[in-house]
Design a protein around this motif. Structure first.
Motif, PDB file in Angstrom:
ATOM      1  N   LYS A 537       0.660 -13.698  -6.888  1.00 33.60           N
ATOM      2  CA  LYS A 537       0.398 -12.443  -6.216  1.00 33.60           C
ATOM      3  C   LYS A 537      -0.976 -12.485  -5.559  1.00 33.60           C
ATOM      4  O   LYS A 537      -1.955 -12.912  -6.156  1.00 33.60           O
ATOM      5  CB  LYS A 537       0.451 -11.284  -7.216  1.00 33.60           C
ATOM      6  CG  LYS A 537       1.859 -10.959  -7.690  1.00 33.60           C
ATOM      7  CD  LYS A 537       2.604 -10.172  -6.642  1.00 33.60           C
ATOM      8  CE  LYS A 537       3.966  -9.749  -7.158  1.00 33.60           C
ATOM      9  NZ  LYS A 537       4.700  -8.924  -6.214  1.00 33.60           N
ATOM     10  N   SER A 538      -1.041 -12.036  -4.335  1.00 32.41           N
ATOM     11  CA  SER A 538      -2.325 -12.008  -3.644  1.00 32.41           C
ATOM     12  C   SER A 538      -3.103 -10.762  -4.033  1.00 32.41           C
ATOM     13  O   SER A 538      -2.542  -9.770  -4.500  1.00 32.41           O
ATOM     14  CB  SER A 538      -2.095 -12.032  -2.130  1.00 32.41           C
ATOM     15  OG  SER A 538      -1.310 -10.912  -1.738  1.00 32.41           O
ATOM     16  N   GLU A 539      -4.416 -10.822  -3.833  1.00 33.17           N
ATOM     17  CA  GLU A 539      -5.293  -9.703  -4.166  1.00 33.17           C
ATOM     18  C   GLU A 539      -4.985  -8.519  -3.256  1.00 33.17           C
ATOM     19  O   GLU A 539      -4.880  -8.650  -2.043  1.00 33.17           O
ATOM     20  CB  GLU A 539      -6.745 -10.131  -3.992  1.00 33.17           C
ATOM     21  CG  GLU A 539      -7.758  -9.122  -4.472  1.00 33.17           C
ATOM     22  CD  GLU A 539      -8.002  -9.212  -5.965  1.00 33.17           C
ATOM     23  OE1 GLU A 539      -8.556  -8.258  -6.520  1.00 33.17           O
ATOM     24  OE2 GLU A 539      -7.640 -10.235  -6.566  1.00 33.17           O
ATOM     25  N   VAL A 540      -4.848  -7.337  -3.847  1.00 34.21           N
ATOM     26  CA  VAL A 540      -4.581  -6.133  -3.075  1.00 34.21           C
ATOM     27  C   VAL A 540      -5.690  -5.128  -3.363  1.00 34.21           C
ATOM     28  O   VAL A 540      -6.028  -4.874  -4.520  1.00 34.21           O
ATOM     29  CB  VAL A 540      -3.211  -5.521  -3.444  1.00 34.21           C
ATOM     30  CG1 VAL A 540      -3.001  -4.205  -2.720  1.00 34.21           C
ATOM     31  CG2 VAL A 540      -2.089  -6.495  -3.106  1.00 34.21           C
ATOM     32  N   THR A 541      -6.248  -4.555  -2.320  1.00 32.65           N
ATOM     33  CA  THR A 541      -7.294  -3.545  -2.475  1.00 32.65           C
ATOM     34  C   THR A 541      -6.651  -2.166  -2.522  1.00 32.65           C
ATOM     35  O   THR A 541      -5.827  -1.825  -1.666  1.00 32.65           O
ATOM     36  CB  THR A 541      -8.294  -3.606  -1.309  1.00 32.65           C
ATOM     37  OG1 THR A 541      -8.889  -4.907  -1.276  1.00 32.65           O
ATOM     38  CG2 THR A 541      -9.382  -2.561  -1.489  1.00 32.65           C
ATOM     39  N   VAL A 542      -7.015  -1.400  -3.532  1.00 33.59           N
ATOM     40  CA  VAL A 542      -6.435  -0.070  -3.706  1.00 33.59           C
ATOM     41  C   VAL A 542      -7.292   0.963  -2.997  1.00 33.59           C
ATOM     42  O   VAL A 542      -8.511   1.022  -3.200  1.00 33.59           O
ATOM     43  CB  VAL A 542      -6.324   0.285  -5.204  1.00 33.59           C
ATOM     44  CG1 VAL A 542      -5.697   1.660  -5.366  1.00 33.59           C
ATOM     45  CG2 VAL A 542      -5.521  -0.768  -5.940  1.00 33.59           C
ATOM     46  N   ASP A 543      -6.674   1.752  -2.167  1.00 30.46           N
ATOM     47  CA  ASP A 543      -7.359   2.867  -1.514  1.00 30.46           C
ATOM     48  C   ASP A 543      -7.197   4.095  -2.398  1.00 30.46           C
ATOM     49  O   ASP A 543      -6.177   4.782  -2.363  1.00 30.46           O
ATOM     50  CB  ASP A 543      -6.754   3.107  -0.131  1.00 30.46           C
ATOM     51  CG  ASP A 543      -7.456   4.236   0.624  1.00 30.46           C
ATOM     52  OD1 ASP A 543      -8.370   4.854   0.047  1.00 30.46           O
ATOM     53  OD2 ASP A 543      -7.071   4.495   1.782  1.00 30.46           O
ATOM     54  N   TRP A 544      -8.220   4.366  -3.214  1.00 26.30           N
ATOM     55  CA  TRP A 544      -8.110   5.445  -4.202  1.00 26.30           C
ATOM     56  C   TRP A 544      -8.169   6.836  -3.580  1.00 26.30           C
ATOM     57  O   TRP A 544      -8.003   7.836  -4.287  1.00 26.30           O
ATOM     58  CB  TRP A 544      -9.203   5.299  -5.265  1.00 26.30           C
ATOM     59  CG  TRP A 544      -9.018   4.087  -6.119  1.00 26.30           C
ATOM     60  CD1 TRP A 544      -9.736   2.936  -6.079  1.00 26.30           C
ATOM     61  CD2 TRP A 544      -8.031   3.898  -7.139  1.00 26.30           C
ATOM     62  NE1 TRP A 544      -9.264   2.036  -7.006  1.00 26.30           N
ATOM     63  CE2 TRP A 544      -8.215   2.603  -7.677  1.00 26.30           C
ATOM     64  CE3 TRP A 544      -7.004   4.688  -7.655  1.00 26.30           C
ATOM     65  CZ2 TRP A 544      -7.427   2.091  -8.692  1.00 26.30           C
ATOM     66  CZ3 TRP A 544      -6.208   4.189  -8.666  1.00 26.30           C
ATOM     67  CH2 TRP A 544      -6.420   2.904  -9.172  1.00 26.30           C
ATOM     68  N   THR A 545      -8.433   6.899  -2.249  1.00 28.29           N
ATOM     69  CA  THR A 545      -8.380   8.212  -1.594  1.00 28.29           C
ATOM     70  C   THR A 545      -6.942   8.656  -1.351  1.00 28.29           C
ATOM     71  O   THR A 545      -6.688   9.828  -1.087  1.00 28.29           O
ATOM     72  CB  THR A 545      -9.125   8.165  -0.242  1.00 28.29           C
ATOM     73  OG1 THR A 545      -8.455   7.262   0.652  1.00 28.29           O
ATOM     74  CG2 THR A 545     -10.574   7.720  -0.438  1.00 28.29           C
ATOM     75  N   LYS A 546      -6.026   7.716  -1.444  1.00 30.03           N
ATOM     76  CA  LYS A 546      -4.607   8.052  -1.295  1.00 30.03           C
ATOM     77  C   LYS A 546      -4.066   8.670  -2.580  1.00 30.03           C
ATOM     78  O   LYS A 546      -4.527   8.355  -3.678  1.00 30.03           O
ATOM     79  CB  LYS A 546      -3.785   6.793  -0.987  1.00 30.03           C
ATOM     80  CG  LYS A 546      -3.986   6.170   0.368  1.00 30.03           C
ATOM     81  CD  LYS A 546      -3.020   4.986   0.504  1.00 30.03           C
ATOM     82  CE  LYS A 546      -3.125   4.303   1.837  1.00 30.03           C
ATOM     83  NZ  LYS A 546      -2.167   3.150   1.925  1.00 30.03           N
ATOM     84  N   SER A 547      -3.074   9.501  -2.447  1.00 35.27           N
ATOM     85  CA  SER A 547      -2.332   9.944  -3.627  1.00 35.27           C
ATOM     86  C   SER A 547      -1.390   8.819  -4.028  1.00 35.27           C
ATOM     87  O   SER A 547      -1.004   7.992  -3.181  1.00 35.27           O
ATOM     88  CB  SER A 547      -1.528  11.204  -3.314  1.00 35.27           C
ATOM     89  OG  SER A 547      -0.456  10.893  -2.434  1.00 35.27           O
ATOM     90  N   PRO A 548      -1.005   8.733  -5.305  1.00 39.11           N
ATOM     91  CA  PRO A 548      -0.058   7.683  -5.715  1.00 39.11           C
ATOM     92  C   PRO A 548       1.218   7.685  -4.876  1.00 39.11           C
ATOM     93  O   PRO A 548       1.762   6.630  -4.565  1.00 39.11           O
ATOM     94  CB  PRO A 548       0.215   8.028  -7.183  1.00 39.11           C
ATOM     95  CG  PRO A 548      -1.029   8.710  -7.638  1.00 39.11           C
ATOM     96  CD  PRO A 548      -1.491   9.513  -6.451  1.00 39.11           C
ATOM     97  N   GLU A 549       1.676   8.877  -4.490  1.00 41.80           N
ATOM     98  CA  GLU A 549       2.912   8.959  -3.714  1.00 41.80           C
ATOM     99  C   GLU A 549       2.778   8.273  -2.359  1.00 41.80           C
ATOM    100  O   GLU A 549       3.779   7.815  -1.778  1.00 41.80           O
ATOM    101  CB  GLU A 549       3.309  10.425  -3.512  1.00 41.80           C
ATOM    102  CG  GLU A 549       3.825  11.130  -4.748  1.00 41.80           C
ATOM    103  CD  GLU A 549       2.723  11.581  -5.689  1.00 41.80           C
ATOM    104  OE1 GLU A 549       3.058  12.085  -6.778  1.00 41.80           O
ATOM    105  OE2 GLU A 549       1.521  11.443  -5.344  1.00 41.80           O
TER     106      GLU A 549
END
Length: 595
Positions: A537-549
């Motif tokens: 799996k490649s590294e994925v950056t999470v955009d925490w400003t998004k809602s989980p949905e």
């Protein structure tokens, strides 16, 4: 060793079995619980030694939107009825556990009513999560709040509030002192706060020796919940899915790989089942009704604590619908099944398995060793203190012969058929009838042998025997079902059925049951996604400003792993469990479960 390690459970949804009204008018008690007293003898007759019954306490509808934790639902009776019912179970040697709905309350709960009346001045504002007096809901309360599952009928408790913790622990103490309950099944345990569960465990150890805490957990590494500081057990949805799809696909590799997957989590005594009040009846799920026999042989012999959902011992149908779960929770008249153990092959089998389980310690405590595995035949041993029990199952229409390594005995006997075989050169040669199974023990270890006719009864209509209809119905959206039923239990166990050949791949077979997935639409995606290991799996950056949905599947997976890392080291197996789950709605719920 505790009573629950040796238990065979019976599961009752009392509002359904008693035919109670769907909505509670909060009127004078109607003593419907007393109509279940005759069921206690039936539970004992079919070899069950424990009862999980719930929800029981005052609520407005299906039982999971609690109004009063200390009062039996008035549609079922009063507290004296419940006290007498538990006492009657204990007289028959049957332990009892209740449903503990401690993640959320209903809107009629006293603390929430106080907030409605006093708003910011209520001392209970912090009993709930994110009460916001600048917001509002469809109920026009003048404030908003965090709910469970998107339904404002279910108000999320703030489990980090010491007052809430103390209140719930006092509820548990009350249930023990008032009703003498033996344990609790924790509803929605996969979203409960871990410190809160630790407090519940300390209370459990205080109130009663061997008080059992079992949690409803759908997916993930079950050892996160089952350990010395939180829960004793959780619901085994991974095995639940494997048991029916492994038979529908003639694919015992899926079941065997699932067992290995679970064993890699540690020595966990999980709560095994093939159906419950949230999923379709096993008799409905099975494409070939004759597979009822091998499915239940495995349920009673694989590692874990077996459970039977009321009515399924009779082979009744129950199809999940988008708008109602009523068919999963029917009212039944026990008198209609008075001769079931003699005349109904499904019931006779369950009764025989219950007896075998009670008389065979290796099935409770023995180690597990795979002996033979093909798509259509499967054999394994349960070994304890030098005693070997051998289990054989066959999902083919034709009989199958097996040569299997035996224990130290000179002769073995099939506990379901009475057939005896001699040990030759350390092995036994056995023949297992088509669509059947057997449990082989050293001759003389069981008190008696009464052959069981394992021929499954005929389906009532052709449509009830349609695997296509079953697959489509079982995959109905959890979200839509719960919107109409307002039920608190997550719809688990998506039908992620893969082709027999693909399930030879352990990664594909070890996928935990999850939400809102259609088998025929997701099988190909499942095979592709789960073939990729965690290291690939490649590294994925999470955009925490998004809602989980609004996050992608990859972002959700990365977010879950980041949350896990906050709680301690993340192992490769934990990573694999996350990456194996490729269903968006399920991952959203999983990410939201972290605080």
């Amino acid at each position: 060793m505790s009573w629950y390690n040796e238990a065979v459970f019976y599961h009752i949804y009392p509002l359904g079995l008693t035919g109670a009204p769907k909505q509670n008018a909060y009127e004078e008690p109607v003593h419907r619980l007393n109509t279940l007293l005759p069921w206690i003898d039936h539970i004992k007759e079919i070899g069950c030694t424990a009862l999980y019954i719930g929800p029981l306490f005052e609520s407005v509808g299906h039982g999971y939107e609690t109004t009063d934790y200390k009062k039996l639902d008035s549609r079922l009776g009063d507290n004296e009825d419940l006290k007498n019912f538990v006492a009657a179970c204990h007289e028959k040697g049957i332990k009892v556990i209740f449903d503990g709905v401690f993640n959320h309350t209903g809107r009629d709960f006293f603390a929430f009513k106080d907030i409605q009346e006093k708003h910011q001045n209520s001392p209970y504002v912090n009993w709930y999560c994110n009460v916001n007096f600048s917001g509002n809901t469809e109920y026009n309360d003048g404030f908003s709040y965090e709910n469970w599952g998107g339904y404002n009928l279910l108000v999320k408790l703030n489990q980090r509030n010491p007052d809430v913790q103390n209140y719930i622990c006092d509820v548990i103490r009350f249930w023990v002192s008032e009703f003498d309950v033996d344990g609790i099944r924790l509803d929605a345990a996969d979203v409960l706060d871990f410190d809160f569960m630790k407090q519940l465990r300390r209370t459990a150890e205080e109130v009663k020796p061997d008080f059992w805490l079992m949690g409803e957990v759908i997916h993930g590494d079950y050892s996160r919940w089952v350990n010395g500081s939180t829960l004793h057990s959780v619901t085994n949805y991974a095995l639940h899915k494997a048991l029916y799809s492994g038979h529908n696909d003639h694919n015992y590799f899926e079941i065997a790989h699932t067992v290995k997957y679970l064993q890699n989590m540690g020595d966990l005594d999980l709560y095994n089942f093939v159906d419950n009040h949230d999923v379709e009846r096993i008799y409905t799920k099975l494409s070939n009704k004759a597979h009822f026999a091998p499915v239940h042989v495995l349920l009673y012999t694989l590692p874990g604590v077996p459970s039977i959902y009321y009515g399924s011992e009779f082979g009744i149908e129950g199809r999940k619908e988008r708008t109602s779960d009523d068919s999963l929770r029917p009212a039944l008249n026990l008198a209609d099944y008075a001769d079931a153990t003699e005349k109904n092959p499904c019931t006779a089998l369950i009764a025989a398995l219950g007896k075998v389980r009670q008389n065979t310690p290796a099935l409770n405590y023995g180690s597990y060793a795979e002996l033979m595995l093909t798509n259509r035949q499967y054999a394994f041993a349960r070994d304890l203190d030098g005693v070997r029990v051998i289990v054989t199952v066959n999902n083919d229409d034709n009989a199958a012969s097996m040569n299997l390594p035996a224990g130290n005995a000179a002769e073995y006997v099939g506990t379901l058929t009475g057939e005896k075989v001699s040990v030759e050169n350390g092995s036994i040669n056995v023949t297992v009838a088509g669509n059947s199974g057997n449990i082989w023990v050293a001759a003389g270890d069981m008190p008696e042998y009464k052959p069981v006719d394992m021929a499954a009864k005929k389906p009532e209509t052709a449509s009830e025997n349609s695997s296509a209809n079953t697959a489509k119905t079982e995959a109905a959206s959890t979200t839509e079902a719960k919107a109409s039923n307002y039920k608190s239990d997550a719809e688990p166990a998506a039908e992620n059925t893969a082709a027999s050949e693909s399930a030879v791949n352990p990664a594909a077979s070890e996928v935990a049951a999850s939400n809102d997935v259609s088998a025929d639409k997701e099988a190909a995606a499942d095979n592709e996604a789960t073939s990729q290991t965690a290291s690939e799996k490649s590294e994925v950056t999470v955009d925490w400003t998004k809602s989980p949905e609004d996050m992608t599947v990859e972002e959700l997976q990365a977010g879950i792993l980041a949350k896990m890392a906050n709680n301690g080291p993340v192992t490769d197996q934990m990573k694999k469990t996350v990456y194996d789950n490729i269903w968006h709605d399920s991952l959203v719920n999983w990410l939201k479960s972290f605080r």
